[in-house]
Design a protein around this motif. Sequence first.
Motif, PDB file in Angstrom:
ATOM      1  N   ARG A   6     -40.046 -19.923  43.115  1.00 21.81           N
ATOM      2  CA  ARG A   6     -38.855 -19.042  43.596  1.00 21.81           C
ATOM      3  C   ARG A   6     -38.721 -19.391  45.040  1.00 21.81           C
ATOM      4  O   ARG A   6     -39.690 -19.539  45.954  1.00 21.81           O
ATOM      5  CB  ARG A   6     -39.250 -17.551  43.551  1.00 21.81           C
ATOM      6  CG  ARG A   6     -38.179 -16.554  43.995  1.00 21.81           C
ATOM      7  CD  ARG A   6     -38.297 -15.082  43.442  1.00 21.81           C
ATOM      8  NE  ARG A   6     -39.540 -14.422  44.160  1.00 21.81           N
ATOM      9  CZ  ARG A   6     -39.399 -13.677  45.273  1.00 21.81           C
ATOM     10  NH1 ARG A   6     -38.214 -13.378  45.725  1.00 21.81           N
ATOM     11  NH2 ARG A   6     -40.499 -12.917  45.624  1.00 21.81           N
ATOM     12  N   VAL A   7     -37.520 -19.441  45.516  1.00 21.51           N
ATOM     13  CA  VAL A   7     -37.148 -19.725  46.983  1.00 21.51           C
ATOM     14  C   VAL A   7     -36.896 -18.124  47.306  1.00 21.51           C
ATOM     15  O   VAL A   7     -35.957 -17.792  47.109  1.00 21.51           O
ATOM     16  CB  VAL A   7     -36.076 -20.510  47.047  1.00 21.51           C
ATOM     17  CG1 VAL A   7     -35.861 -20.731  48.618  1.00 21.51           C
ATOM     18  CG2 VAL A   7     -36.132 -21.853  46.383  1.00 21.51           C
ATOM     19  N   PHE A   8     -37.749 -17.774  48.466  1.00 19.15           N
ATOM     20  CA  PHE A   8     -37.596 -16.393  48.789  1.00 19.15           C
ATOM     21  C   PHE A   8     -36.218 -16.216  49.575  1.00 19.15           C
ATOM     22  O   PHE A   8     -35.927 -16.811  50.232  1.00 19.15           O
ATOM     23  CB  PHE A   8     -38.724 -16.069  50.027  1.00 19.15           C
ATOM     24  CG  PHE A   8     -38.747 -14.633  50.252  1.00 19.15           C
ATOM     25  CD1 PHE A   8     -39.319 -13.710  49.444  1.00 19.15           C
ATOM     26  CD2 PHE A   8     -38.199 -14.223  51.460  1.00 19.15           C
ATOM     27  CE1 PHE A   8     -39.368 -12.426  50.067  1.00 19.15           C
ATOM     28  CE2 PHE A   8     -38.268 -13.022  51.857  1.00 19.15           C
ATOM     29  CZ  PHE A   8     -39.034 -12.030  51.073  1.00 19.15           C
ATOM     30  N   GLY A   9     -35.565 -14.921  49.076  1.00 11.94           N
ATOM     31  CA  GLY A   9     -34.180 -14.468  49.665  1.00 11.94           C
ATOM     32  C   GLY A   9     -33.067 -15.517  49.271  1.00 11.94           C
ATOM     33  O   GLY A   9     -32.100 -15.248  49.650  1.00 11.94           O
ATOM     34  N   SER A  10     -33.341 -16.219  48.054  1.00 13.83           N
ATOM     35  CA  SER A  10     -32.302 -17.221  47.726  1.00 13.83           C
ATOM     36  C   SER A  10     -31.971 -16.796  46.095  1.00 13.83           C
ATOM     37  O   SER A  10     -33.031 -16.829  45.309  1.00 13.83           O
ATOM     38  CB  SER A  10     -32.753 -18.539  47.655  1.00 13.83           C
ATOM     39  OG  SER A  10     -31.555 -19.482  47.224  1.00 13.83           O
ATOM     40  N   GLU A  11     -30.834 -16.323  45.802  1.00 13.55           N
ATOM     41  CA  GLU A  11     -30.521 -15.665  44.453  1.00 13.55           C
ATOM     42  C   GLU A  11     -28.967 -15.592  44.345  1.00 13.55           C
ATOM     43  O   GLU A  11     -28.307 -15.678  45.204  1.00 13.55           O
ATOM     44  CB  GLU A  11     -31.078 -14.382  44.392  1.00 13.55           C
ATOM     45  CG  GLU A  11     -30.660 -13.532  45.484  1.00 13.55           C
ATOM     46  CD  GLU A  11     -31.261 -11.904  45.493  1.00 13.55           C
ATOM     47  OE1 GLU A  11     -32.077 -11.919  44.707  1.00 13.55           O
ATOM     48  OE2 GLU A  11     -31.237 -11.487  46.483  1.00 13.55           O
ATOM     49  N   SER A  12     -28.685 -15.479  42.804  1.00 20.72           N
ATOM     50  CA  SER A  12     -27.270 -15.297  42.742  1.00 20.72           C
ATOM     51  C   SER A  12     -27.149 -13.712  42.130  1.00 20.72           C
ATOM     52  O   SER A  12     -27.980 -13.367  41.416  1.00 20.72           O
ATOM     53  CB  SER A  12     -26.710 -16.530  41.704  1.00 20.72           C
ATOM     54  OG  SER A  12     -26.659 -17.609  42.453  1.00 20.72           O
ATOM     55  N   VAL A  13     -25.963 -13.202  42.309  1.00 23.69           N
ATOM     56  CA  VAL A  13     -25.498 -12.118  41.704  1.00 23.69           C
ATOM     57  C   VAL A  13     -24.410 -12.274  40.675  1.00 23.69           C
ATOM     58  O   VAL A  13     -23.373 -12.650  41.420  1.00 23.69           O
ATOM     59  CB  VAL A  13     -25.114 -10.925  42.573  1.00 23.69           C
ATOM     60  CG1 VAL A  13     -25.117  -9.371  41.874  1.00 23.69           C
ATOM     61  CG2 VAL A  13     -26.138 -10.674  43.808  1.00 23.69           C
ATOM     62  N   SER A  44     -17.809 -13.116  37.959  1.00 13.99           N
ATOM     63  CA  SER A  44     -17.842 -13.715  39.451  1.00 13.99           C
ATOM     64  C   SER A  44     -19.519 -13.747  39.850  1.00 13.99           C
ATOM     65  O   SER A  44     -20.157 -13.450  39.126  1.00 13.99           O
ATOM     66  CB  SER A  44     -17.540 -12.567  40.345  1.00 13.99           C
ATOM     67  OG  SER A  44     -18.471 -11.238  40.155  1.00 13.99           O
ATOM     68  N   VAL A  45     -19.748 -14.766  40.895  1.00  9.18           N
ATOM     69  CA  VAL A  45     -21.191 -14.950  41.444  1.00  9.18           C
ATOM     70  C   VAL A  45     -20.910 -14.670  42.822  1.00  9.18           C
ATOM     71  O   VAL A  45     -20.028 -15.380  43.528  1.00  9.18           O
ATOM     72  CB  VAL A  45     -21.356 -16.255  41.217  1.00  9.18           C
ATOM     73  CG1 VAL A  45     -22.974 -16.800  41.732  1.00  9.18           C
ATOM     74  CG2 VAL A  45     -21.455 -16.576  39.341  1.00  9.18           C
ATOM     75  N   ALA A  46     -21.740 -14.008  43.473  1.00 11.15           N
ATOM     76  CA  ALA A  46     -22.151 -13.760  44.702  1.00 11.15           C
ATOM     77  C   ALA A  46     -23.467 -14.368  45.126  1.00 11.15           C
ATOM     78  O   ALA A  46     -24.601 -13.948  44.243  1.00 11.15           O
ATOM     79  CB  ALA A  46     -22.199 -12.296  45.291  1.00 11.15           C
ATOM     80  N   ALA A  47     -23.895 -15.226  46.032  1.00  8.22           N
ATOM     81  CA  ALA A  47     -24.850 -15.902  46.106  1.00  8.22           C
ATOM     82  C   ALA A  47     -25.521 -16.021  47.714  1.00  8.22           C
ATOM     83  O   ALA A  47     -24.619 -15.855  48.584  1.00  8.22           O
ATOM     84  CB  ALA A  47     -24.927 -17.296  45.720  1.00  8.22           C
TER      85      ALA A  47
END
Length: 755
Positions: A83-90, A101-104
């Motif tokens: 996992r890359v800390f603090g890196s993610e998609s909603v 939709s995607v927020a990232a």
Amino acid sequence: MKPRTLLLAACIALPLHAPAAQLMSAPISVATPQESASLVAKLTALDARPGLSADYSFRISSQHPGVVGQKITRAQHTYKGLRVFGSESVVVTNARGDIVSVAASDRRPGLQPQATTPGGVAPPPSPAAPLPTPAELTPVLSADDAIRAAVQAIAPAGTHRWPPSAELLIYPLMKNVRSSAASNKPDDQLNALDLQEVVERYELAYLVQLRMAQDGKLVYYDVVVSARNGAIIAKWPALQTVTGIGHSQYNGQVPISTSATAGGFQMLDSARGSGGKFGAMAITNANHSSPNNPDPGSVYSNATNTWGDGLQYNGGSTTNANGQTAAVNALWGLMNTYDTNKNVLGWQSLDGNNTATYIAAHVGTAYDNAFYDDRCKCMYIGDGNSFTSLGAIDVIGHEMSHGVTAATADLIYAGESGGLNESNSDIGGEVVEAYARNGGTGNSVPAAGNDWMMGKEISKSGQPLRWMYKPSKDGRSPDAWSSALKNLDVHYSSGPNNRMFYFLAQGSSADPASDYHSPFLVRAPAAMSGIGSDKAYRIWFKALTTKFTSSTNYADARNKVLLAAQELYGTTSKEAIAVQRAYAAINVGADIDEADGGGEAVERIVNGGFENGATGWSGSTGVIGANPAQPPYEGARYAWLGGNGRRATETLRQQVAIPAAATSAQLSFALHIDTAETSNTVYDTLTVTVRNAGGGTVLATLATYTNLTPAGGYQIRSFDLLPFKGQNVTLSFAMREDRSKQTSFVLDKVSLLTK
């Protein structure tokens, strides 16, 4: 590759309205492994750039309800399985599993994010941080080594309340890069949108979660420990607190929901929540259990269904009428927190899936604290010493809102994101207080009833813990964003966003001597207009649950709250304008004018939704039409620029006049981008420019979108064109594709509103 027969005969234009606020859907079922794998495949295809093969992937971390017919999934970004800390998609999906939709927040190695400020000036190009080598991704220390290092640094003599954990991950170390326009600004004049966070380097590290007790205090910390040498890279507190007919101490006689038993009644509310530790929402008696390792105890019981005496706990029995009062406070607060979110938003319990929670009263002896513990997803309340009993309605709403954050955005409890975490809880506390004080019924947040002061009722001195409308009144919280904000305790870095929410709901004052005045509001009118607590909370909650990621900072929050307002109420609605002004009031983004004297906005774009074919547009009008391969944003038609998979240029233009007397000129459009490109190189572009009336001279380049910025669903883009007032100008959307692999730039709902 798109067909070239899109242009159809003109049809009757459809009336387009901003969507009404919708309720969240019922609790959702957890996705099957097949459904999760399908979503990961869709995300990977959407974000096809080099290396997004076995090295780059996604890991589903949580799911909760969206609006009716939708689901919200949070997908962590991984690199080489870590996992890359603090890196993610909603990711928001519909009932068919299509991405809406995607927020990232993208911090993956080798994939440096682009500037995301709508209408802002991008920072100068910054090279991506070097990819970690195989040796750098090989740990030298074990998880147990990391835990020992963290314990030694945080609480060497402590005891574990919950078993410690250590997750091996890639930790991005961030730095700020200034925008070109702010390169020579003094630090004390920086606006939040002048800076962008970029990755400076990566560390292989363990995220160690310690839930300990030492010297009579809970010591909850998240610690980032180098997996190479055991050094402490970062640390932050993880205990989310408010430091510093029942007869309720603060609310008089109140109705509470209890359950009948063979011997009487108990504080078990089966109408709210299910499952959890006690099978329903409950209040328990911790009976002075040590804060070192509090035991919630058993559910409160009583021979009759009349509880409490309404007085401050006197230190005696925790089960007689006086001892029950703290439990009455807690149950009434918990009921109203649940009802506020369910009745107003459709959100059930803390996680949206109706999982029951509980509150344990009488923790410790004269304990001056209340806290939310995400390991048990519950709350503990002390009886107070410097304070009175900490079960006031806004305190409970605050702590339970930490549970909502933990289930959704999970904002990192440090720096600016930690301030936003605390601010969400203060917002929740005030909203719950308003709802409860007005009878605890209805499907909207009342316009009045709360005091906009956190914890005033529990204060023996009458001084609250925090002032929402003027945070600096506590002597430690700032009223506005500055580059030093990230260095403050999260209970103080929450201040500017608290003030933003107050202004959004209630408006501001033009009087410089007023506590409700902001010197950053420099446009007209000097006193901004609020939109009411109900709309403000709907906008904030939508941004929190569908757009915020764990690393969202103030600049990112502003952009995503604005996008939520635009989606709920319209691109240039008074609500969207209020969001921009409220954030400008705390030095996040530029101020804009409101409606001039209450005048109506005038639409300057002809046929901005393309429903009347080519009417109003010139250039490559063959791109206008409808095709099932691309959905419209609204109505039936759109302009599909690109999508050819060969060398091509396509342009749409329209000449518009911006009146000299205009006080506002807001351009907006909906844009969807998808691509088949698989390289981290710009091949295909869409450039949006303002040109002179003849269309030959470029007056300003508003934005350039590329194959490197695909997005699931449409994204609303907005720009301020007031600098061009008094001019006839040409808006130009110019697309260029290279010789292979399509990129589609699908344009809809182009609007230029002037006032």
